[in-house]
Design an enzyme around this catalytic site. Structure first.
Site, PDB file in Angstrom:
ATOM      1  CB  CYS A  83      -0.768  -0.543   5.341  1.00 46.58           C
ATOM      2  SG  CYS A  83       1.101  -1.086   4.917  1.00 46.58           S
ATOM      3  CD  GLU A 137      -1.278  -2.466   2.110  1.00 50.94           C
ATOM      4  OE1 GLU A 137      -2.065  -3.088   2.583  1.00 50.94           O
ATOM      5  OE2 GLU A 137      -0.112  -2.386   2.189  1.00 50.94           O
TER       6      GLU A 137
END
Length: 341
Positions: A88, A56
């Site tokens: 994330c 991510e």
């Protein structure tokens, strides 16, 4: 449910997660694709191993436009813990992502919770994805998931047998019991594991290179660690350019060997040893999967596929569950797992 475009994009995320350049080991392989409100790709990212940005974060860093209101499609639940990098899930919230599609929840109890964090922040989180996609993500990371559950590597034992259960003729010759398709599949299998393990006997007699090769003989991008287990001395294994490193584990104890490999970050062992090593792992209950390439031929004599299991009566037999049967040219590929109940 996912729209067709989102399903296709999630498959793309799986494709980049499986990049063969990414090292196998103690970290999951993860892919992420960011889409804008019109379904156009903003950026892609994937995790490249320990110490590198998560998928991510990698995708967010590659975005050249704002991702506010975007959809993130990820193969594994965004983490919610502080490790070498921040969570994330928090990064996606801060970037203004509006929707997150997750193919598989994170089985790591230290990292899970990203779905709840995102939903608490007002993000629409979708978990209802096609079963085959979720299964494919699990297959890609099965060594990693197995390590989380069992604190040891996943062990796949592979052998090639005649119909009467022989791995070689009476004079020791064994090339070739199976045909080209079965042998080619073994090289593909080596490329999905981070260790290939044999015993000292096989090392001395066969002197194998234990490399993962394409049909034309060139080495595949990923090469496993080549491990020889046993206390006896061995000659150096052939070492063509690009071959994996070699490790000699001076033990006859499968548990000790797996513990050392696990401590070195290895998560999937392909056991290609002879009858003695295969028998030792089976006797210890440390084979998770058995792949047999069965050739339609007979030898009548020669070493059996498995050494002594310590079984003296039929009631002590080791039963296996047949998971899959598939043709491989003139041979059959049997996939089996030890019965647990």
């Amino acid at each position: 449910m996912l729209a067709h475009a989102e399903t296709a994009t999630l498959r793309r995320a799986l494709e980049i997660a499986a990049d063969p350049a990414v090292p196998l080991g103690p970290n999951p392989r993860v892919g992420c694709v960011l889409l804008d409100a019109h379904g156009a790709v903003i950026a892609e990212g994937h995790h490249r191993g320990a110490g590198t940005p998560h998928a991510e974060i990698d995708a967010l860093s590659r975005a050249s436009v704002s991702v506010a209101g975007a959809t993130a499609l990820v193969t594994l639940e965004p983490c919610a813990h502080h490790g070498r990098t921040g969570p994330c899930a928090d990064a996606l919230l801060e970037a203004g992502v509006a929707r997150v599609v997750v193919a598989r929840r994170d089985p790591n109890p230290l990292a899970t919770g990203g779905v709840e964090t995102l939903r608490a922040g007002g993000v629409d989180v979708e978990l209802d994805v096609p079963e085959d996609l979720a299964a494919a993500v699990g297959l890609l990371n099965r060594g990693w998931e197995h390590g989380l559950q069992h604190d040891r590597p996943l062990v796949t034992a592979k052998t090639a047998l005649t119909l009467d259960g022989r791995v070689a003729a009476a004079d020791g010759s064994s090339r070739w019991i199976t045909g080209e398709e079965a042998r080619s599949e073994v090289h593909d299998l080596r490329a999905t594991c981070d260790v290939v393990l044999i015993g000292t006997g096989t090392a001395r007699i066969d002197h194998p290179s234990l490399t993962a090769r394409s049909p034309d003989g060139t080495l595949l991008p990923h090469q496993p660690l080549r491990v020889v287990m046993g206390t006896g001395d061995i000659p150096p294994l052939p070492a063509p350019a690009g071959a994996g490193d070699t490790l000699h584990l001076r033990t006859h104890d499968p548990s000790a060997a797996l513990a050392e490999l696990f401590a070195h970050g290895r998560r999937h062992v392909l056991l290609e040893g002879g009858p003695t090593v295969t028998g030792a792992f089976l006797r210890a209950g440390l084979v998770d999967e058995l792949i047999v390439h069965l050739a339609p031929t007979l030898l009548g004599a020669g070493p059996p596929g498995v050494g002594d299991l310590g079984i003296t009566t039929i009631t002590e037999r080791l039963d296996l569950d047949l998971v899959e049967v598939a043709p491989r040219g003139r041979d059959l590929r049997l996939t089996l797992r030890p019965r647990t109940a």
